[in-house]
Design a protein around this motif. Structure first.
Motif, mmCIF file in Angstrom:
data_model
loop_
_atom_site.group_PDB
_atom_site.id
_atom_site.type_symbol
_atom_site.label_atom_id
_atom_site.label_comp_id
_atom_site.label_asym_id
_atom_site.label_seq_id
_atom_site.Cartn_x
_atom_site.Cartn_y
_atom_site.Cartn_z
ATOM 1 N N ILE A 1 15.333 -9.700 -0.808
ATOM 2 C CA ILE A 1 14.251 -9.108 -1.888
ATOM 3 C C ILE A 1 14.253 -10.558 -2.982
ATOM 4 C CG2 ILE A 1 13.504 -7.537 -3.578
ATOM 5 C CD1 ILE A 1 15.497 -5.633 -2.396
ATOM 6 N N GLU A 2 13.098 -10.804 -3.191
ATOM 7 C CA GLU A 2 12.795 -11.639 -4.545
ATOM 8 C C GLU A 2 11.481 -11.116 -5.124
ATOM 9 O OE1 GLU A 2 13.789 -15.874 -2.339
ATOM 10 O OE2 GLU A 2 11.794 -15.306 -2.045
ATOM 11 N N SER A 3 11.634 -11.464 -6.358
ATOM 12 C CA SER A 3 10.380 -11.086 -7.326
ATOM 13 C C SER A 3 10.243 -12.124 -8.230
ATOM 14 C CB SER A 3 10.438 -9.778 -7.982
ATOM 15 O OG SER A 3 11.758 -9.855 -8.710
ATOM 16 N N ALA B 1 2.080 -12.662 -10.341
ATOM 17 C CA ALA B 1 3.229 -11.771 -9.894
ATOM 18 C C ALA B 1 3.311 -11.849 -8.271
ATOM 19 C CB ALA B 1 3.180 -10.459 -10.322
ATOM 20 N N ARG B 2 4.682 -12.021 -7.757
ATOM 21 C CA ARG B 2 4.742 -11.974 -6.489
ATOM 22 C C ARG B 2 6.041 -10.987 -6.020
ATOM 23 N NH1 ARG B 2 9.074 -15.526 -4.339
ATOM 24 N NH2 ARG B 2 8.778 -16.037 -2.117
ATOM 25 N N VAL C 1 -1.480 -12.142 0.971
ATOM 26 C CA VAL C 1 -0.381 -10.995 1.440
ATOM 27 C C VAL C 1 -0.081 -11.861 3.069
ATOM 28 C CG1 VAL C 1 -0.069 -9.090 2.806
ATOM 29 C CG2 VAL C 1 -1.516 -9.015 0.677
ATOM 30 N N PHE C 2 1.299 -11.827 3.398
ATOM 31 C CA PHE C 2 1.625 -12.403 4.584
ATOM 32 C C PHE C 2 2.613 -11.449 5.011
ATOM 33 C CE2 PHE C 2 5.092 -13.694 1.958
ATOM 34 C CZ PHE C 2 6.303 -13.683 2.794
ATOM 35 N N GLY C 3 2.738 -11.548 6.399
ATOM 36 C CA GLY C 3 3.769 -10.620 7.409
ATOM 37 C C GLY C 3 4.254 -11.485 8.687
ATOM 38 N N ALA D 1 7.985 -10.012 4.917
ATOM 39 C CA ALA D 1 6.484 -9.755 4.320
ATOM 40 C C ALA D 1 6.589 -10.066 2.677
ATOM 41 C CB ALA D 1 6.003 -8.253 4.805
ATOM 42 N N GLY D 2 5.417 -10.446 2.202
ATOM 43 C CA GLY D 2 5.330 -10.465 1.021
ATOM 44 C C GLY D 2 3.936 -10.654 0.620
ATOM 45 N N ALA D 3 3.696 -10.424 -0.977
ATOM 46 C CA ALA D 3 2.428 -10.391 -1.498
ATOM 47 C C ALA D 3 2.355 -11.021 -2.804
ATOM 48 C CB ALA D 3 1.787 -8.956 -1.493
#
Length: 633
Positions: free
Chosen positions: A553-555, A500-501, A460-462, A482-484
């Protein structure tokens, strides 16, 4: 009968007569196996046992009977000479006899180690049922065991001072009437050597064990002298050898102070911290008793002796690379890892590439004022020409970073910086000059099992950065993202991994066109949305030039299959979008998909990804290739 002198993983030597073993190559076959037994069918050996095969060799199979219920068959197969060579023909019958003798002795030792001191191991051979012209020479070698009763401890005498007896017994975990396992004795002694120093007894000594077996009562008497030495507290840290760091700085790496109760784990942590500086090739860290300490002292202060041997602290490195997105690139760097004797690291870097030319100097002061805290600063001048803009900029930054966790992969990393940047930027909106001041703060968590090739766990990052910009007036805004990512192993060996990200970002407080292009969000590329070029996803001007946006947004989803120690393949689907508003939206979500190849090295996997956009638009490439080190996320 007494046993003594057991060391390492060796088994105790038994003075009783050897266990009876049948003639290894007796012509008498073993009895036929019961229905359902998976032992190969055997028949009486009607040919002379010494009849060689046509090529002068002997082929054989191996079966073990009676070991599985005792939990010993897997261990026996692991160590067995017969089993290890079962797929290769032996050179002679004499070689098979030697292997049978070795495995019979091995089986007896394994049985004794688990307390079966009256076990009987027999070995026999027979011919396998004929399946072809050559099968009449195939031997079936069978080792069988009649384990007999399992002996138990009649007494366990751990001779230690009375006040220490409860602790010694707690650590050893051996009691009368327990199975008399030699494996358990060895494990108990190893625990005493390890845990007593962790409980404050660094000078513990174990005397000569005595193990007496009584075959009449089928019991074992075990005696072990335990001399704990004084209970200790940490003393002063004394640095010797060639420290290169000041003794005070070396001592600051310890997570204990003089007078704290002694704990061996803290000493090991201290040694790891010294080696983690990268300044020493060897670090010997050990306690000692000062001269004059009484032999029977109950309490003592143990100074810590540190002997250090330095490693090279200057490095020069070169790099060359090429990417379909960024073109060619070459760089050279020079690093000094102990500039002023307090673990300062200076790195000078020059980079010359198709889209980037950069000169940069970094200075880091590790373990600043406390362990795992760093003071960092850098200055750089750069010229960059990605598709979205061209910029000439100068940047200065300073801040603090705090890390917690294991030596090579920190679990938590916190940072706070102050930054200033002067940038001249030309993009689709014009040519402008910015003075940017910012105060970014970030938090990162890494709970995965590997930094470069994770197979399980969470990341996780913020990031939040309040920023002030001067360009035809002063205005402020806030950038945040932020992301995970998460990694699921789909099998026990983690050869199949589902990864998954997700990543989301936003800027609020100012219009997109006022914000410098270097601060806007862009998407597309090997570390973002594969199938698209760098910065290609998102709003564009009439000429197709990327404009960037205020939200992102990215996935990403990957199925990774490592089909050998060296190679693996990956299938993936990436998606994402960039918008002009500060609120992320799924409108105009773009998708790319593809396959990748992974070449696994000792350091990190090398990845090659081949991707295509699923909804290709005019001007976009049909296929893109991405090459880099490490997994995509």
């Amino acid at each position: 009968m007494a046993w003594a002198g057991l060391a390492g993983s060796a088994l105790l030597a038994m003075t009783a007569p050897a266990l009876a073993t049948a003639d290894p190559l007796s012509p008498d076959p073993l009895p036929a196996p019961p229905p359902g037994d998976d032992t190969p069918a055997v028949a009486p050996d009607t040919a002379p046992a010494d009849a060689p095969a046509e090529d002068g060799t002997r082929r054989y199979t191996v079966a073990f009977k009676g070991f599985e219920p005792l939990g010993l068959e897997a261990r026996l197969k692991e160590l067995s000479t017969l089993w290890a060579n079962r797929n290769e023909a032996a050179d002679s019958l004499a070689q098979i006899r030697r292997r049978i003798a070795e495995d019979t002795a091995l089986a007896e030792q394994l049985l004794e180690a688990e307390g079966y001191f009256a076990a009987r191991v027999t070995a026999a051979t027979a011919r396998a049922e004929r399946q072809s012209d050559r099968d009449d020479r195939l031997l079936v070698v069978t080792l069988s065991v009649a384990p007999g009763p399992r002996y138990r401890f009649a007494s366990v005498a751990l001779n230690a001072p009375a006040d220490l007896q409860p602790l010694v017994q707690e650590i050893a975990r051996l009691k009368p009437d327990d199975p008399a396992s030699i494996t358990d004795i060895l494990a108990a002694e190893a625990r005493l050597r390890q845990e007593l120093p962790q409980r404050g007894y660094p000078f513990v000594q174990l005397g000569e064990r005595r193990v007496v077996v009584d075959h009449d009562s089928r019991t074992v008497f075990y005696t072990l002298p335990v001399t704990p030495g004084p209970k200790a507290r940490f003393g002063a840290i004394e640095v010797g050898g060639t420290p290169v760091l000041t003794p005070k700085h070396v001592a600051s790496l310890a997570r204990f102070k003089p007078g704290d109760p002694y704990d061996q784990r803290k000493l090991e942590d201290f040694r790891e911290a010294i080696l983690a500086t990268g300044l020493f090739s060897q670090a010997i860290v050990e306690p000692y008793l000062p001269a004059g300490t009484p032999a029977d002292a109950a309490q003592a202060t143990a100074p810590i002796r540190v002997h250090l041997e330095p490693a090279r602290n200057r490095t020069i490195s070169f790099g060359l690379g090429y990417g379909t997105e960024s073109g060619a690139r070459g760089e050279v760097s020079w690093q000094h890892r102990n500039l002023f004797g307090h673990e300062e690291r200076l790195t000078l870097l020059g980079r010359l590439g198709t889209e980037e030319q950069l000169a940069r100097a970094d200075i880091q002061r590790f373990n600043f004022r406390r362990r795992d805290q760093s003071l960092v600063a850098h200055v750089q001048a750069a010229h960059e020409t990605p598709d979205a803009y061209e910029t000439h900029r100068i940047e200065v930054s300073a801040g603090l970073e705090r890390e917690t966790g294991p030596k090579w992969q920190k679990r938590w990393v916190y940072s706070a910086h102050a930054e200033a940047e002067l940038a001249k930027i030309e993009d689709a909106l014009g040519n402008r000059t910015y003075l940017l001041l910012s105060a970014p703060v970030s938090v990162n968590f890494d709970g995965t099992d590997n930094l470069f090739d994770p197979t399980r766990g969470l990341r996780v990052f913020g990031f939040v950065s309040p920023e002030l910009s001067e360009q035809n007036g002063v205005f402020t805004y806030m950038r945040a993202d932020a992301g995970a990512s998460y990694y699921w192993p789909l099998d026990d060996d983690a050869n199949f991994v589902l990864a998954a990200r997700g990543h989301v970002g936003s800027i609020w407080g100012a219009g997109r066109d006022r914000i410098a292009a270097t601060r806007r969000f862009f998407a597309g590329g090997g570390g973002s949305i594969r199938g698209f070029g760098y910065q290609e996803v998102g709003p564009k001007d009439a000429r197709g030039q990327p404009l960037g946006g205020k939200s992102l947004i990215e996935s990403n989803v990957e199925l990774r299959w490592r089909f050998s120690p060296t190679f693996g393949i990956v299938s993936f689907v990436d998606g994402g979008t960039v918008h002009t508003s500060a609120t992320p939206s799924f409108d105009d979500y773009r998708w790319g998909a593809g396959l990748g190849l992974r070449y696994y090295t000792d350091f990190a996997p090398i990845r090659v990804d081949f991707a295509t956009p699923l909804d290709r638009q005019s001007g976009e490439s049909r296929f893109l290739l991405y090459v880099s080190i490490g997994q995509s996320f």
